[in-house]
Design an enzyme around this catalytic site. Structure first.
Site, PDB file in Angstrom:
ATOM      1  N   GLN A   1       0.840  -1.202   0.000  1.00 29.21           N
ATOM      2  CA  GLN A   1       0.000   0.000   0.000  1.00 29.21           C
ATOM      3  C   GLN A   1       0.876   1.254   0.000  1.00 29.21           C
ATOM      4  O   GLN A   1       1.268   1.760   1.044  1.00 29.21           O
ATOM      5  CB  GLN A   1      -0.943   0.002   1.198  1.00 29.21           C
ATOM      6  CG  GLN A   1      -1.937   1.137   1.122  1.00 29.21           C
ATOM      7  CD  GLN A   1      -3.015   1.050   2.181  1.00 29.21           C
ATOM      8  OE1 GLN A   1      -3.090   0.114   2.955  1.00 29.21           O
ATOM      9  NE2 GLN A   1      -3.846   2.054   2.222  1.00 29.21           N
ATOM     10  N   PHE A   2       1.149   1.761  -1.201  1.00 32.24           N
ATOM     11  CA  PHE A   2       2.008   2.940  -1.320  1.00 32.24           C
ATOM     12  C   PHE A   2       1.389   4.167  -0.668  1.00 32.24           C
ATOM     13  O   PHE A   2       2.101   5.099  -0.291  1.00 32.24           O
ATOM     14  CB  PHE A   2       2.352   3.223  -2.784  1.00 32.24           C
ATOM     15  CG  PHE A   2       1.260   3.875  -3.584  1.00 32.24           C
ATOM     16  CD1 PHE A   2       1.225   5.250  -3.736  1.00 32.24           C
ATOM     17  CD2 PHE A   2       0.259   3.114  -4.182  1.00 32.24           C
ATOM     18  CE1 PHE A   2       0.218   5.860  -4.472  1.00 32.24           C
ATOM     19  CE2 PHE A   2      -0.743   3.705  -4.913  1.00 32.24           C
ATOM     20  CZ  PHE A   2      -0.776   5.087  -5.060  1.00 32.24           C
ATOM     21  N   THR A   3       0.075   4.185  -0.472  1.00 28.87           N
ATOM     22  CA  THR A   3      -0.591   5.357   0.114  1.00 28.87           C
ATOM     23  C   THR A   3      -0.209   5.572   1.580  1.00 28.87           C
ATOM     24  O   THR A   3      -0.528   6.620   2.142  1.00 28.87           O
ATOM     25  CB  THR A   3      -2.120   5.269  -0.028  1.00 28.87           C
ATOM     26  OG1 THR A   3      -2.586   4.098   0.649  1.00 28.87           O
ATOM     27  CG2 THR A   3      -2.533   5.226  -1.489  1.00 28.87           C
TER      28      THR A   3
END
Length: 148
Positions: free
Chosen positions: A78-80
């Site tokens: 999850q790059f967020t």
């Protein structure tokens, strides 16, 4: 690197209507990778995560680790987790690692967790995933390599 760990009774990930990973009791772990992360940083967070004693013992104290309760891992990229919301209302992701690095480290983390005997399920890197979970507690912990 950031691990957002949720203690769950159950969790699953679907991609295009197909379940790619599913666990019962254990940790749902969202993994964020920055541009400065390395395998050494990943090893440090894996060791901390797998040793976390956040399951209750018979006295109701959080004294048990994942292995103590026969728990599993569901790892989701999850790059967020590297969203920068300082300016304006639209997050910037300039601190997130490039996809090649992030995927390499995500796959490394999966392999290392399996190598130490953890039952490990996954999402699919870069896919549009639907995540379903029942948080136990709720109990959520953030491990940030900058703070450990």
């Amino acid at each position: 690197m950031r691990f957002l760990i949720q203690r769950v009774n159950r969790a699953r990930v679907e991609v295009n209507g197909q379940i790619t990973g599913q666990i019962q009791k254990g940790f749902l772990v969202f993994i964020g990778v920055s541009g400065q992360d390395t395998t050494e940083i990943a090893d440090k967070l894996i060791k901390k995560m797998t040793g976390l004693r956040i399951f209750e013992d018979t006295d109701g104290k959080t004294n048990l680790a994942l292995k103590d309760v026969g728990g599993s891992l569901l790892l989701v990229s999850q790059f967020t987790l590297y969203a920068d919301c300082k300016k304006g209302n639209r997050p910037s992701f300039v601190h997130a690692g490039a996809p090649e690095l992030a995927n390499e480290l995500y796959e490394y983390i999966i392999a290392q967790c399996r190598a130490v005997g953890m039952e490990t399920e996954t999402g699919i890197f870069g896919a549009d995933m639907k995540v379903e979970l029942e948080n136990d507690g709720p109990f959520t912990v953030i491990l940030d390599s900058d703070a450990i």
